[in-house]
Write an enzyme that holds these catalytic residues in place. Structure first.
Site, PDB file in Angstrom:
ATOM      1  N   HIS A 272      -3.989   2.509  -1.489  1.00  0.00           N
ATOM      2  CA  HIS A 272      -2.797   1.879  -2.056  1.00  0.00           C
ATOM      3  C   HIS A 272      -2.295   0.823  -1.097  1.00  0.00           C
ATOM      4  CE1 HIS A 272       1.180   1.420  -3.900  1.00  0.00           C
ATOM      5  NE2 HIS A 272       0.621   1.962  -4.957  1.00  0.00           N
ATOM      6  N   ASP A 329      -3.327   6.860 -10.206  1.00  0.00           N
ATOM      7  CA  ASP A 329      -4.389   6.737 -11.217  1.00  0.00           C
ATOM      8  C   ASP A 329      -5.427   7.838 -11.144  1.00  0.00           C
ATOM      9  OD1 ASP A 329      -3.794   3.468 -10.490  1.00  0.00           O
ATOM     10  OD2 ASP A 329      -3.693   4.211 -12.548  1.00  0.00           O
TER      11      ASP A 329
HETATM   12  C1  SDX Z   1      -1.881   0.850  -8.646  1.00  0.00           C
HETATM   13  O1  SDX Z   1       1.097  -1.845  -5.817  1.00  0.00           O
HETATM   14  C2  SDX Z   1       1.439  -0.832  -6.584  1.00  0.00           C
HETATM   15  O2  SDX Z   1       2.498  -0.266  -6.487  1.00  0.00           O
HETATM   16  C3  SDX Z   1       0.348  -0.472  -7.596  1.00  0.00           C
HETATM   17  C4  SDX Z   1       0.593   0.810  -8.382  1.00  0.00           C
HETATM   18  C5  SDX Z   1       1.787   0.680  -9.304  1.00  0.00           C
HETATM   19  O3  SDX Z   1       2.390   1.712  -9.620  1.00  0.00           O
HETATM   20  O4  SDX Z   1       2.023  -0.460  -9.802  1.00  0.00           O
HETATM   21  O5  SDX Z   1       0.818   1.902  -7.506  1.00  0.00           O
HETATM   22  C6  SDX Z   1      -0.586   1.134  -9.283  1.00  0.00           C
HETATM   23  O6  SDX Z   1      -2.376  -0.231  -8.802  1.00  0.00           O
HETATM   24  C7  SDX Z   1      -2.496   1.905  -7.773  1.00  0.00           C
HETATM   25  C8  SDX Z   1      -3.860   1.427  -7.127  1.00  0.00           C
HETATM   26  C9  SDX Z   1      -4.939   1.582  -8.198  1.00  0.00           C
HETATM   27  N1  SDX Z   1      -6.193   0.975  -7.709  1.00  0.00           N
HETATM   28  C10 SDX Z   1      -7.231   1.743  -7.334  1.00  0.00           C
HETATM   29  O7  SDX Z   1      -7.192   2.959  -7.264  1.00  0.00           O
HETATM   30  C11 SDX Z   1      -8.489   0.919  -7.003  1.00  0.00           C
HETATM   31  C12 SDX Z   1      -9.147   1.519  -5.754  1.00  0.00           C
HETATM   32  N2  SDX Z   1      -8.269   1.210  -4.617  1.00  0.00           N
HETATM   33  C13 SDX Z   1      -8.641   0.095  -3.787  1.00  0.00           C
HETATM   34  O8  SDX Z   1      -9.233  -0.979  -4.464  1.00  0.00           O
HETATM   35  C14 SDX Z   1      -7.530  -0.292  -2.804  1.00  0.00           C
HETATM   36  O9  SDX Z   1      -7.150   0.846  -2.170  1.00  0.00           O
HETATM   37  C15 SDX Z   1      -6.309  -1.021  -3.302  1.00  0.00           C
HETATM   38  C16 SDX Z   1      -6.642  -2.219  -4.109  1.00  0.00           C
HETATM   39  C17 SDX Z   1      -5.426  -0.129  -4.096  1.00  0.00           C
HETATM   40  C18 SDX Z   1      -5.549  -1.466  -2.071  1.00  0.00           C
HETATM   41  O10 SDX Z   1      -6.382  -2.413  -1.481  1.00  0.00           O
HETATM   42  P1  SDX Z   1      -6.117  -2.945  -0.065  1.00  0.00           P
HETATM   43  O11 SDX Z   1      -4.674  -3.008   0.265  1.00  0.00           O
HETATM   44  O12 SDX Z   1      -6.930  -4.180   0.120  1.00  0.00           O
HETATM   45  O13 SDX Z   1      -6.681  -1.827   0.818  1.00  0.00           O
HETATM   46  P2  SDX Z   1      -6.647  -1.998   2.339  1.00  0.00           P
HETATM   47  O14 SDX Z   1      -6.762  -3.403   2.745  1.00  0.00           O
HETATM   48  O15 SDX Z   1      -5.485  -1.251   2.878  1.00  0.00           O
HETATM   49  O16 SDX Z   1      -8.035  -1.305   2.710  1.00  0.00           O
HETATM   50  C19 SDX Z   1      -8.224  -0.953   4.028  1.00  0.00           C
HETATM   51  C20 SDX Z   1      -9.664  -0.524   4.109  1.00  0.00           C
HETATM   52  C21 SDX Z   1     -10.657  -1.619   3.735  1.00  0.00           C
HETATM   53  O17 SDX Z   1     -11.836  -1.339   4.492  1.00  0.00           O
HETATM   54  P3  SDX Z   1     -11.974  -2.068   5.968  1.00  0.00           P
HETATM   55  O18 SDX Z   1     -11.934  -3.551   5.730  1.00  0.00           O
HETATM   56  O19 SDX Z   1     -10.823  -1.561   6.835  1.00  0.00           O
HETATM   57  O20 SDX Z   1     -13.330  -1.586   6.482  1.00  0.00           O
HETATM   58  O21 SDX Z   1      -9.916   0.570   3.190  1.00  0.00           O
HETATM   59  C22 SDX Z   1     -10.951   0.185   2.292  1.00  0.00           C
HETATM   60  C23 SDX Z   1     -10.976  -1.327   2.301  1.00  0.00           C
HETATM   61  O22 SDX Z   1     -12.257  -1.763   1.913  1.00  0.00           O
HETATM   62  N3  SDX Z   1     -10.591   0.746   0.973  1.00  0.00           N
HETATM   63  C24 SDX Z   1     -11.407   1.476   0.229  1.00  0.00           C
HETATM   64  C25 SDX Z   1     -10.643   1.863  -0.893  1.00  0.00           C
HETATM   65  N4  SDX Z   1      -9.400   1.348  -0.780  1.00  0.00           N
HETATM   66  C26 SDX Z   1      -9.382   0.647   0.386  1.00  0.00           C
HETATM   67  N5  SDX Z   1     -12.703   1.847   0.385  1.00  0.00           N
HETATM   68  C27 SDX Z   1     -13.241   2.617  -0.601  1.00  0.00           C
HETATM   69  N6  SDX Z   1     -12.569   3.037  -1.724  1.00  0.00           N
HETATM   70  C28 SDX Z   1     -11.274   2.674  -1.888  1.00  0.00           C
HETATM   71  N7  SDX Z   1     -10.602   3.086  -2.975  1.00  0.00           N
END
Ligand code: SDX
Length: 394
Positions: A272, A329
């Site tokens: 998140h 989700d």
């Molecule tokens: C919602 O913003 C809100 O409030 C949204 C929401 C709402 O109520 O409106 O809460 C609803 O959108 C919830 C999120 C739903 N999306 C997902 O579940 C999709 C899977 N999640 C990821 O795509 C990701 O966690 C995000 C998009 C939610 C957040 O992305 P970020 O902020 O870019 O994540 P980050 O930069 O903090 O990631 C840090 C690291 C990265 O790796 P490194 O570069 O450090 O090596 O964590 C990794 C990312 O690649 N990472 C994941 C991951 N989420 C982050 N790796 C694998 N699986 C994941 N789900």
């Protein structure tokens, strides 16, 4: 080759917005709507009560709630001309595309409340109409996709019962009200109702800041929510769970795929932008899921897969180091599936829940006399000025 560029950061729009609607503490996993905890609201409120709270700032008294319920009942129907949208869309059209189109079209059939001398009551009518009609649009999109006749809203049904009846009843298959599923739907809609400046809400504020009307602004929010990184994640979660169950992929293989930087796959339902702890909404939904399955005496094998996936992620160094926890989700799709809602309708369900939040932010911005059109600035990284090159010299 861009040379040194001096920047005046003062002009950069930091994008931070002031709002009194929702408080989120990502480190502590706290979520409150107008000061009320999501745990209290999920347990004690109805979705219409929560919608009123978000939009007008206070829990409605009996008179306000009764008035709001009347507006929701009286404004549940769509203009009959709009039914062509559902019939003329291509088979397999994604319901989020239909929802965004029909919501915008509803505005074309509704007199713009700016022209109304009593804007407050016109706004109340417009927002109740949208909150009511979004159910009808969603249910009609589903009925059209399965080739069944539309089932119209009924005056005596509650918000959630009306939706489930429009979705699942037919002339030959009456819908028997299931209080457990209706309570589960009520809770699901409440936990999705707002979440401060998320991608889709920021989109509604961006579009609304240009004085675009409410329908156009909500249409834009629906389109932003559709993305798999945002509201589309609930559909992606179920697709991942089904793929594990049907393909025989092991949990270990899925985890390795999610951590592989060369693989675009992300473990949907985890991580998140704000929560770096367990999303409080996921906690509410996980508890609700066990309650529903226990009382309905049903068991979905996908739940076993989800639990194993969560256990694996919560003790995986990669996920722990990056504070990747289940988000709203992760469990919502399993609950909606237990209600019989198809996978491609899951993001539509998110939109139905989020609508009051979008409206509340749109109203908050419009009520602010200091509000201006959103116009973020940029850090320019392109070429410095260059002389023209004639075509025969390129
Ligand atoms: C919602 O913003 C809100 O409030 C949204 C929401 C709402 O109520 O409106 O809460 C609803 O959108 C919830 C999120 C739903 N999306 C997902 O579940 C999709 C899977 N999640 C990821 O795509 C990701 O966690 C995000 C998009 C939610 C957040 O992305 P970020 O902020 O870019 O994540 P980050 O930069 O903090 O990631 C840090 C690291 C990265 O790796 P490194 O570069 O450090 O090596 O964590 C990794 C990312 O690649 N990472 C994941 C991951 N989420 C982050 N790796 C694998 N699986 C994941 N789900």
């Amino acid at each position: 080759d861009t040379g040194l560029v001096t920047l005046d950061y003062g002009y950069l729009n930091t994008g931070s917005t002031k709002s009194a609607i929702t408080y989120v503490n990502g480190e502590k996993g706290i979520l409150r709507y107008r000061g009320y905890s999501i745990e209290d609201l999920a347990e004690k409120a109805t979705f219409p009560e929560t919608a009123w709270l978000l939009i007008y700032g206070e829990l409605p008294n009996q008179e306000q709630l009764s008035h709001f319920r009347t507006l929701l009942t009286e404004n549940a129907l769509l203009h009959e001309n709009l039914l062509h949208f559902f019939r003329e869309m291509p088979p397999g059209a994604h319901p989020m595309g239909i929802l965004s189109s029909v919501v915008n079209a509803v505005g074309l059939f509704t007199p713009r409340f700016y022209d109304d001398e009593n804007i407050a009551s016109a706004f109340e009518l417009t927002t109740a109409g949208l909150i009511s009609k979004i159910r009808t649009i969603a249910a009609f999109a589903y009925k059209a996709s399965i080739g069944e006749p539309f089932v119209y809203p009924e005056a005596e049904r509650s918000y959630c019962s009306n939706f489930l009846n429009m979705m699942f009843s037919s002339k030959t298959r009456p819908y028997h009200p299931d209080p457990i599923m209706e309570k589960a739907l009520n809770t699901l809609l409440i936990v999705h109702a707002d979440h401060e400046q998320n991608c889709s809400t920021s989109t509604v504020r961006m579009v609304g800041s240009s004085q675009a009307n409410l329908y156009a602004s909500i249409c834009a929010g629906i389109c932003a929510l559709w993305g798999p990184l945002h509201g589309g994640a609930n559909q992606a979660v179920l697709e991942t769970l089904l793929r594990i169950q049907q393909s025989g992929m092991t949990i270990e293989q899925v985890m390795a795929k999610a951590k592989d930087k060369n693989d675009p796959f992300r473990l949907s339902g985890f991580g998140h932008r704000v929560y770096k702890s367990y999303d409080p909404r996921a906690k509410v939904l996980k508890k609700l899921m066990y309650q529903v399955f226990e009382r309905e005496h049903v068991h979905d094998p996908l739940l076993d897969v989800a639990i194993k996936l969560e256990e694996a992620a919560l003790k995986d160094d990669y996920f722990v180091e990056r504070k990747l926890y289940p988000n709203v989700d992760f469990y919502s799709g399993i609950l909606y599936r237990a209600m019989g809602i198809p996978t491609n309708m899951l993001t539509v369900m998110f939109a139905i829940g989020r609508l009051p939040g979008w409206i509340a932010h749109w109203k908050e911005m419009h009520d602010d006399p200091q509000s201006k059109i959103n116009r973020p600035r940029q850090i320019y990284t392109g070429k410095t000025e260059r002389a023209w090159i004639d075509r025969d010299k390129r």
